[in-house]
Design a protein around this motif. Structure first.
Motif, short mmCIF file in Angstrom:
data_model
loop_
_atom_site.label_atom_id
_atom_site.label_comp_id
_atom_site.label_asym_id
_atom_site.label_seq_id
_atom_site.Cartn_x
_atom_site.Cartn_y
_atom_site.Cartn_z
N ALA A 1 1.88 0.36 -4.59
CA ALA A 1 0.72 1.13 -5.07
C ALA A 1 1.10 2.56 -5.49
O ALA A 1 0.71 3.01 -6.57
N ASN B 1 -5.20 0.52 2.19
CA ASN B 1 -4.10 0.69 3.14
C ASN B 1 -4.46 1.76 4.17
O ASN B 1 -4.21 1.60 5.37
N GLY C 1 0.79 -1.23 0.00
CA GLY C 1 0.00 0.00 0.00
C GLY C 1 0.81 1.27 0.00
O GLY C 1 0.32 2.33 -0.39
N SER D 1 -3.06 2.27 -12.52
CA SER D 1 -3.18 3.25 -11.44
C SER D 1 -4.52 3.16 -10.72
O SER D 1 -4.59 3.50 -9.53
N GLY E 1 -6.72 8.48 -3.00
CA GLY E 1 -6.64 7.12 -3.53
C GLY E 1 -7.93 6.75 -4.23
O GLY E 1 -7.92 6.17 -5.32
N LEU F 1 -5.60 0.27 -3.75
CA LEU F 1 -4.69 -0.24 -2.72
C LEU F 1 -4.36 0.84 -1.69
O LEU F 1 -4.29 0.56 -0.49
N VAL F 2 -4.16 2.07 -2.15
CA VAL F 2 -3.90 3.18 -1.22
C VAL F 2 -5.12 3.39 -0.33
O VAL F 2 -4.99 3.59 0.89
N MET G 1 2.81 2.45 -8.79
CA MET G 1 1.83 2.20 -9.85
C MET G 1 1.12 3.51 -10.22
O MET G 1 0.92 3.81 -11.40
N GLY H 1 -3.85 0.74 -8.11
CA GLY H 1 -2.99 1.41 -7.14
C GLY H 1 -3.78 2.33 -6.23
O GLY H 1 -3.57 2.36 -5.01
#
Length: 134
Positions: free
Chosen positions: A64, A84, A60, A74, A118, A80-81, A67, A77
């Motif tokens: 990410a 996270n 994360g 993206s 994100g 994932l952020v 990415m 990504g």
């Protein structure tokens, strides 16, 4: 109205670089300070989650953001952020969820920034200025 300086692709690039670089700095810190991972492992153990999940912070906060910055998948990504940050808030910042600083700001401004940017990258995608535009 189309203004002469309006450019959605540059706006997406600015968003990607901002969130990507800022969260990547957190990941780099964790790489060079392994004690951070011990802290996360302890937080996970306190809520009866497997400590191995602590390694997800590298996904994360390193993979990410790379990415996102490069514009390679993206949207994934960004998701994932987002995930996270949900974990970070749930594990380390629950007590601050409804708190304000002494100066009147929201105590979780940085976490809210990462959470929402994100999500914005997830919805907007990478734009034209990316290795893999979408």
């Amino acid at each position: 109205m189309n203004l002469p300086f309006q450019n959605d692709a540059l706006g997406k690039l600015t968003l990607r670089l901002t969130v990507g670089v800022l969260i990547l700095l957190h990941g780099v810190h964790k790489i060079f300070n392994p004690g951070s991972l011990d802290y996360i492992s302890t937080l996970l153990a306190n809520v009866n989650l497997p400590q191995i999940l602590a390694y997800g912070v590298y996904l994360g906060e390193v993979i990410a953001p790379l990415m996102i910055i490069l514009g390679i998948f993206s949207r994934i990504g960004g998701l994932l952020v987002f995930g996270n940050t949900v974990f970070a808030i749930g594990l380390a910042h629950r007590s601050e969820l409804f708190a304000f600083t002494d100066h009147g700001g929201y105590a979780l401004e940085l976490q809210a920034f990462f959470l929402l940017t994100g999500l914005a990258v997830f919805f907007l995608g990478s734009g034209r200025f990316a290795i893999k535009p979408d």
